[in-house]
Design an enzyme around this catalytic site. Structure first.
Site, PDB file in Angstrom:
ATOM      1  N   ASP A 156      71.289  45.698  24.268  1.00  0.00           N
ATOM      2  CA  ASP A 156      71.549  44.412  24.925  1.00  0.00           C
ATOM      3  C   ASP A 156      73.062  44.254  25.062  1.00  0.00           C
ATOM      4  O   ASP A 156      73.756  43.974  24.082  1.00  0.00           O
ATOM      5  CB  ASP A 156      70.974  43.260  24.098  1.00  0.00           C
ATOM      6  CG  ASP A 156      69.448  43.237  24.091  1.00  0.00           C
ATOM      7  OD1 ASP A 156      68.842  44.326  24.200  1.00  0.00           O
ATOM      8  OD2 ASP A 156      68.867  42.150  23.962  1.00  0.00           O
ATOM      9  N   LYS A 219      68.980  39.326  31.139  1.00  0.00           N
ATOM     10  CA  LYS A 219      68.730  38.421  30.017  1.00  0.00           C
ATOM     11  C   LYS A 219      69.641  37.207  30.157  1.00  0.00           C
ATOM     12  O   LYS A 219      70.790  37.323  30.560  1.00  0.00           O
ATOM     13  CB  LYS A 219      69.007  39.172  28.716  1.00  0.00           C
ATOM     14  CG  LYS A 219      68.904  38.365  27.432  1.00  0.00           C
ATOM     15  CD  LYS A 219      69.188  39.277  26.240  1.00  0.00           C
ATOM     16  CE  LYS A 219      69.320  38.508  24.936  1.00  0.00           C
ATOM     17  NZ  LYS A 219      69.653  39.391  23.797  1.00  0.00           N
ATOM     18  N   LYS A 255      64.376  38.621  30.234  1.00  0.00           N
ATOM     19  CA  LYS A 255      64.387  38.165  28.842  1.00  0.00           C
ATOM     20  C   LYS A 255      65.145  36.856  28.712  1.00  0.00           C
ATOM     21  O   LYS A 255      66.365  36.830  28.826  1.00  0.00           O
ATOM     22  CB  LYS A 255      65.020  39.226  27.944  1.00  0.00           C
ATOM     23  CG  LYS A 255      65.091  38.807  26.460  1.00  0.00           C
ATOM     24  CD  LYS A 255      65.678  39.914  25.600  1.00  0.00           C
ATOM     25  CE  LYS A 255      65.876  39.470  24.152  1.00  0.00           C
ATOM     26  NZ  LYS A 255      66.421  40.553  23.300  1.00  0.00           N
TER      27      LYS A 255
END
Length: 319
Positions: A156, A219, A255
């Site tokens: 991430d 995300k 996400k």
């Protein structure tokens, strides 16, 4: 993360895909209100939806006082996210229920990998100077490589907000592409830190640039911003995913993270994915929920569905 769909190969930057796009915040907020207040899961299906939500959770600890012991406890909860008596009552013992992944800092990756050995649960690691990302690019790339070498299957990353705020799209694209290369076989989730991008128009553009640069997921947030995952932001990012898929036939994951705490949040976000992108995008390989405290409330709501009674949150094991 499942390999059931091809990785995003990325492409050269093409600003025409987002240049001139203006996102109407009022319209996005009206649509978000429909999802947040008018949509609901009826009692007969609530337990099934909540079990599915568990399968989509990236169970996360990103605290300054993380220890190997805390990570091992988190991994134990990821392996067995629902109490055995509730699993038996629901008749899902054969499901092999786990969370989608465990997300930790790079130095905690080897502890998570060891604790999850044999479970099939991937370890995700934040990297690139999380949460601000204000480190020289070579150091950020080195951090990615370190996490991958330690066993992280998902990375991430955080983007440089300055590039999005000042319209330096080429620099943002090239930076993310370099991070994608550093990930090697690991999947890349690009955290846009949408609460710091100023406008939904910037959110759409940053989403498109990240996908063009090869991000497998986009995300919302690090969870450290003042404003994290919101439904208007989600709609903007999801519409960008849909537009990218229409142009490339490439599936991109989504996400939300930060501020998602309740079972109600889980069903609202699943409803959003179903209505905007369809059933395929509700699966754990394309939809993740970045959360830690949410799991306790989901377990509590499932217990109510099974027994008709609410237990105190302290009755459920903490992650």
């Amino acid at each position: 993360m499942s390999e059931s769909f091809p990785r995003n190969p990325g492409m050269a930057l093409d600003e025409s895909w987002f240049d001139g796009v203006q996102v109407n915040r009022s319209a996005a907020e009206r649509r978000a209100d429909q999802i947040g207040t008018r949509r609901g899961v009826k009692k007969a299906h609530q337990a099934a939806w909540l079990v599915h939500a568990i399968r989509c959770i990236d169970l996360t600890t990103l605290a300054g006082d993380d220890t190997p012991g805390r990570v091992r406890r988190l991994c134990a909860k990821a392996r067995q996210p629902l109490r055995p008596d509730l699993v038996e009552a629901l008749g899902i013992a054969d499901l092999g229920l786990t969370t989608a992944a465990v997300c930790v800092y790079p130095t905690m990756v080897p502890h998570a990998v060891a604790a999850l050995e044999g479970s099939g649960i991937p370890v995700a690691s934040v990297a690139t100077g999380f949460p601000a990302g204000l480190m020289p690019l070579p150091l950020r790339l080195a951090e990615i490589r370190y996490a991958v070498e330690e066993g992280a299957a998902e990375i991430d990353i955080v983007i440089t907000r300055e590039y999005a705020l000042t319209g330096q799209w080429s620099r943002l694209h090239d930076e993310i592409a370099a991070m994608r290369e550093a990930c090697e076989a690991a999947h890349l989730k690009a955290i846009l830190a949408t609460g710091e991008l100023g406008t939904l128009t910037n959110v759409y553009a940053a989403s498109m640039v990240a996908m063009q640069a090869g991000a497998d997921f986009i995300k919302t947030s690090t969870g450290k911003e003042t404003v994290n995952a919101t439904l208007p932001v989600a709609l903007t990012m999801i519409r960008a995913i849909r537009d990218y898929q229409d142009r490339t036939s490439t599936l991109i994951g989504y996400k939300p993270a930060g501020g998602l705490r309740s079972a109600r949040d889980a069903t609202v976000w699943l409803s959003l994915m179903r209505e905007e992108l369809g059933l395929r995008h509700m699966q754990p390989d394309l939809f993740r929920i970045g959360a830690s405290s949410m799991l306790g409330d989901i377990e509590r709501q499932i217990e109510h569905a099974v027994t008709g009674r609410y237990a105190a949150l302290s009755h459920h094991a903490a992650a």
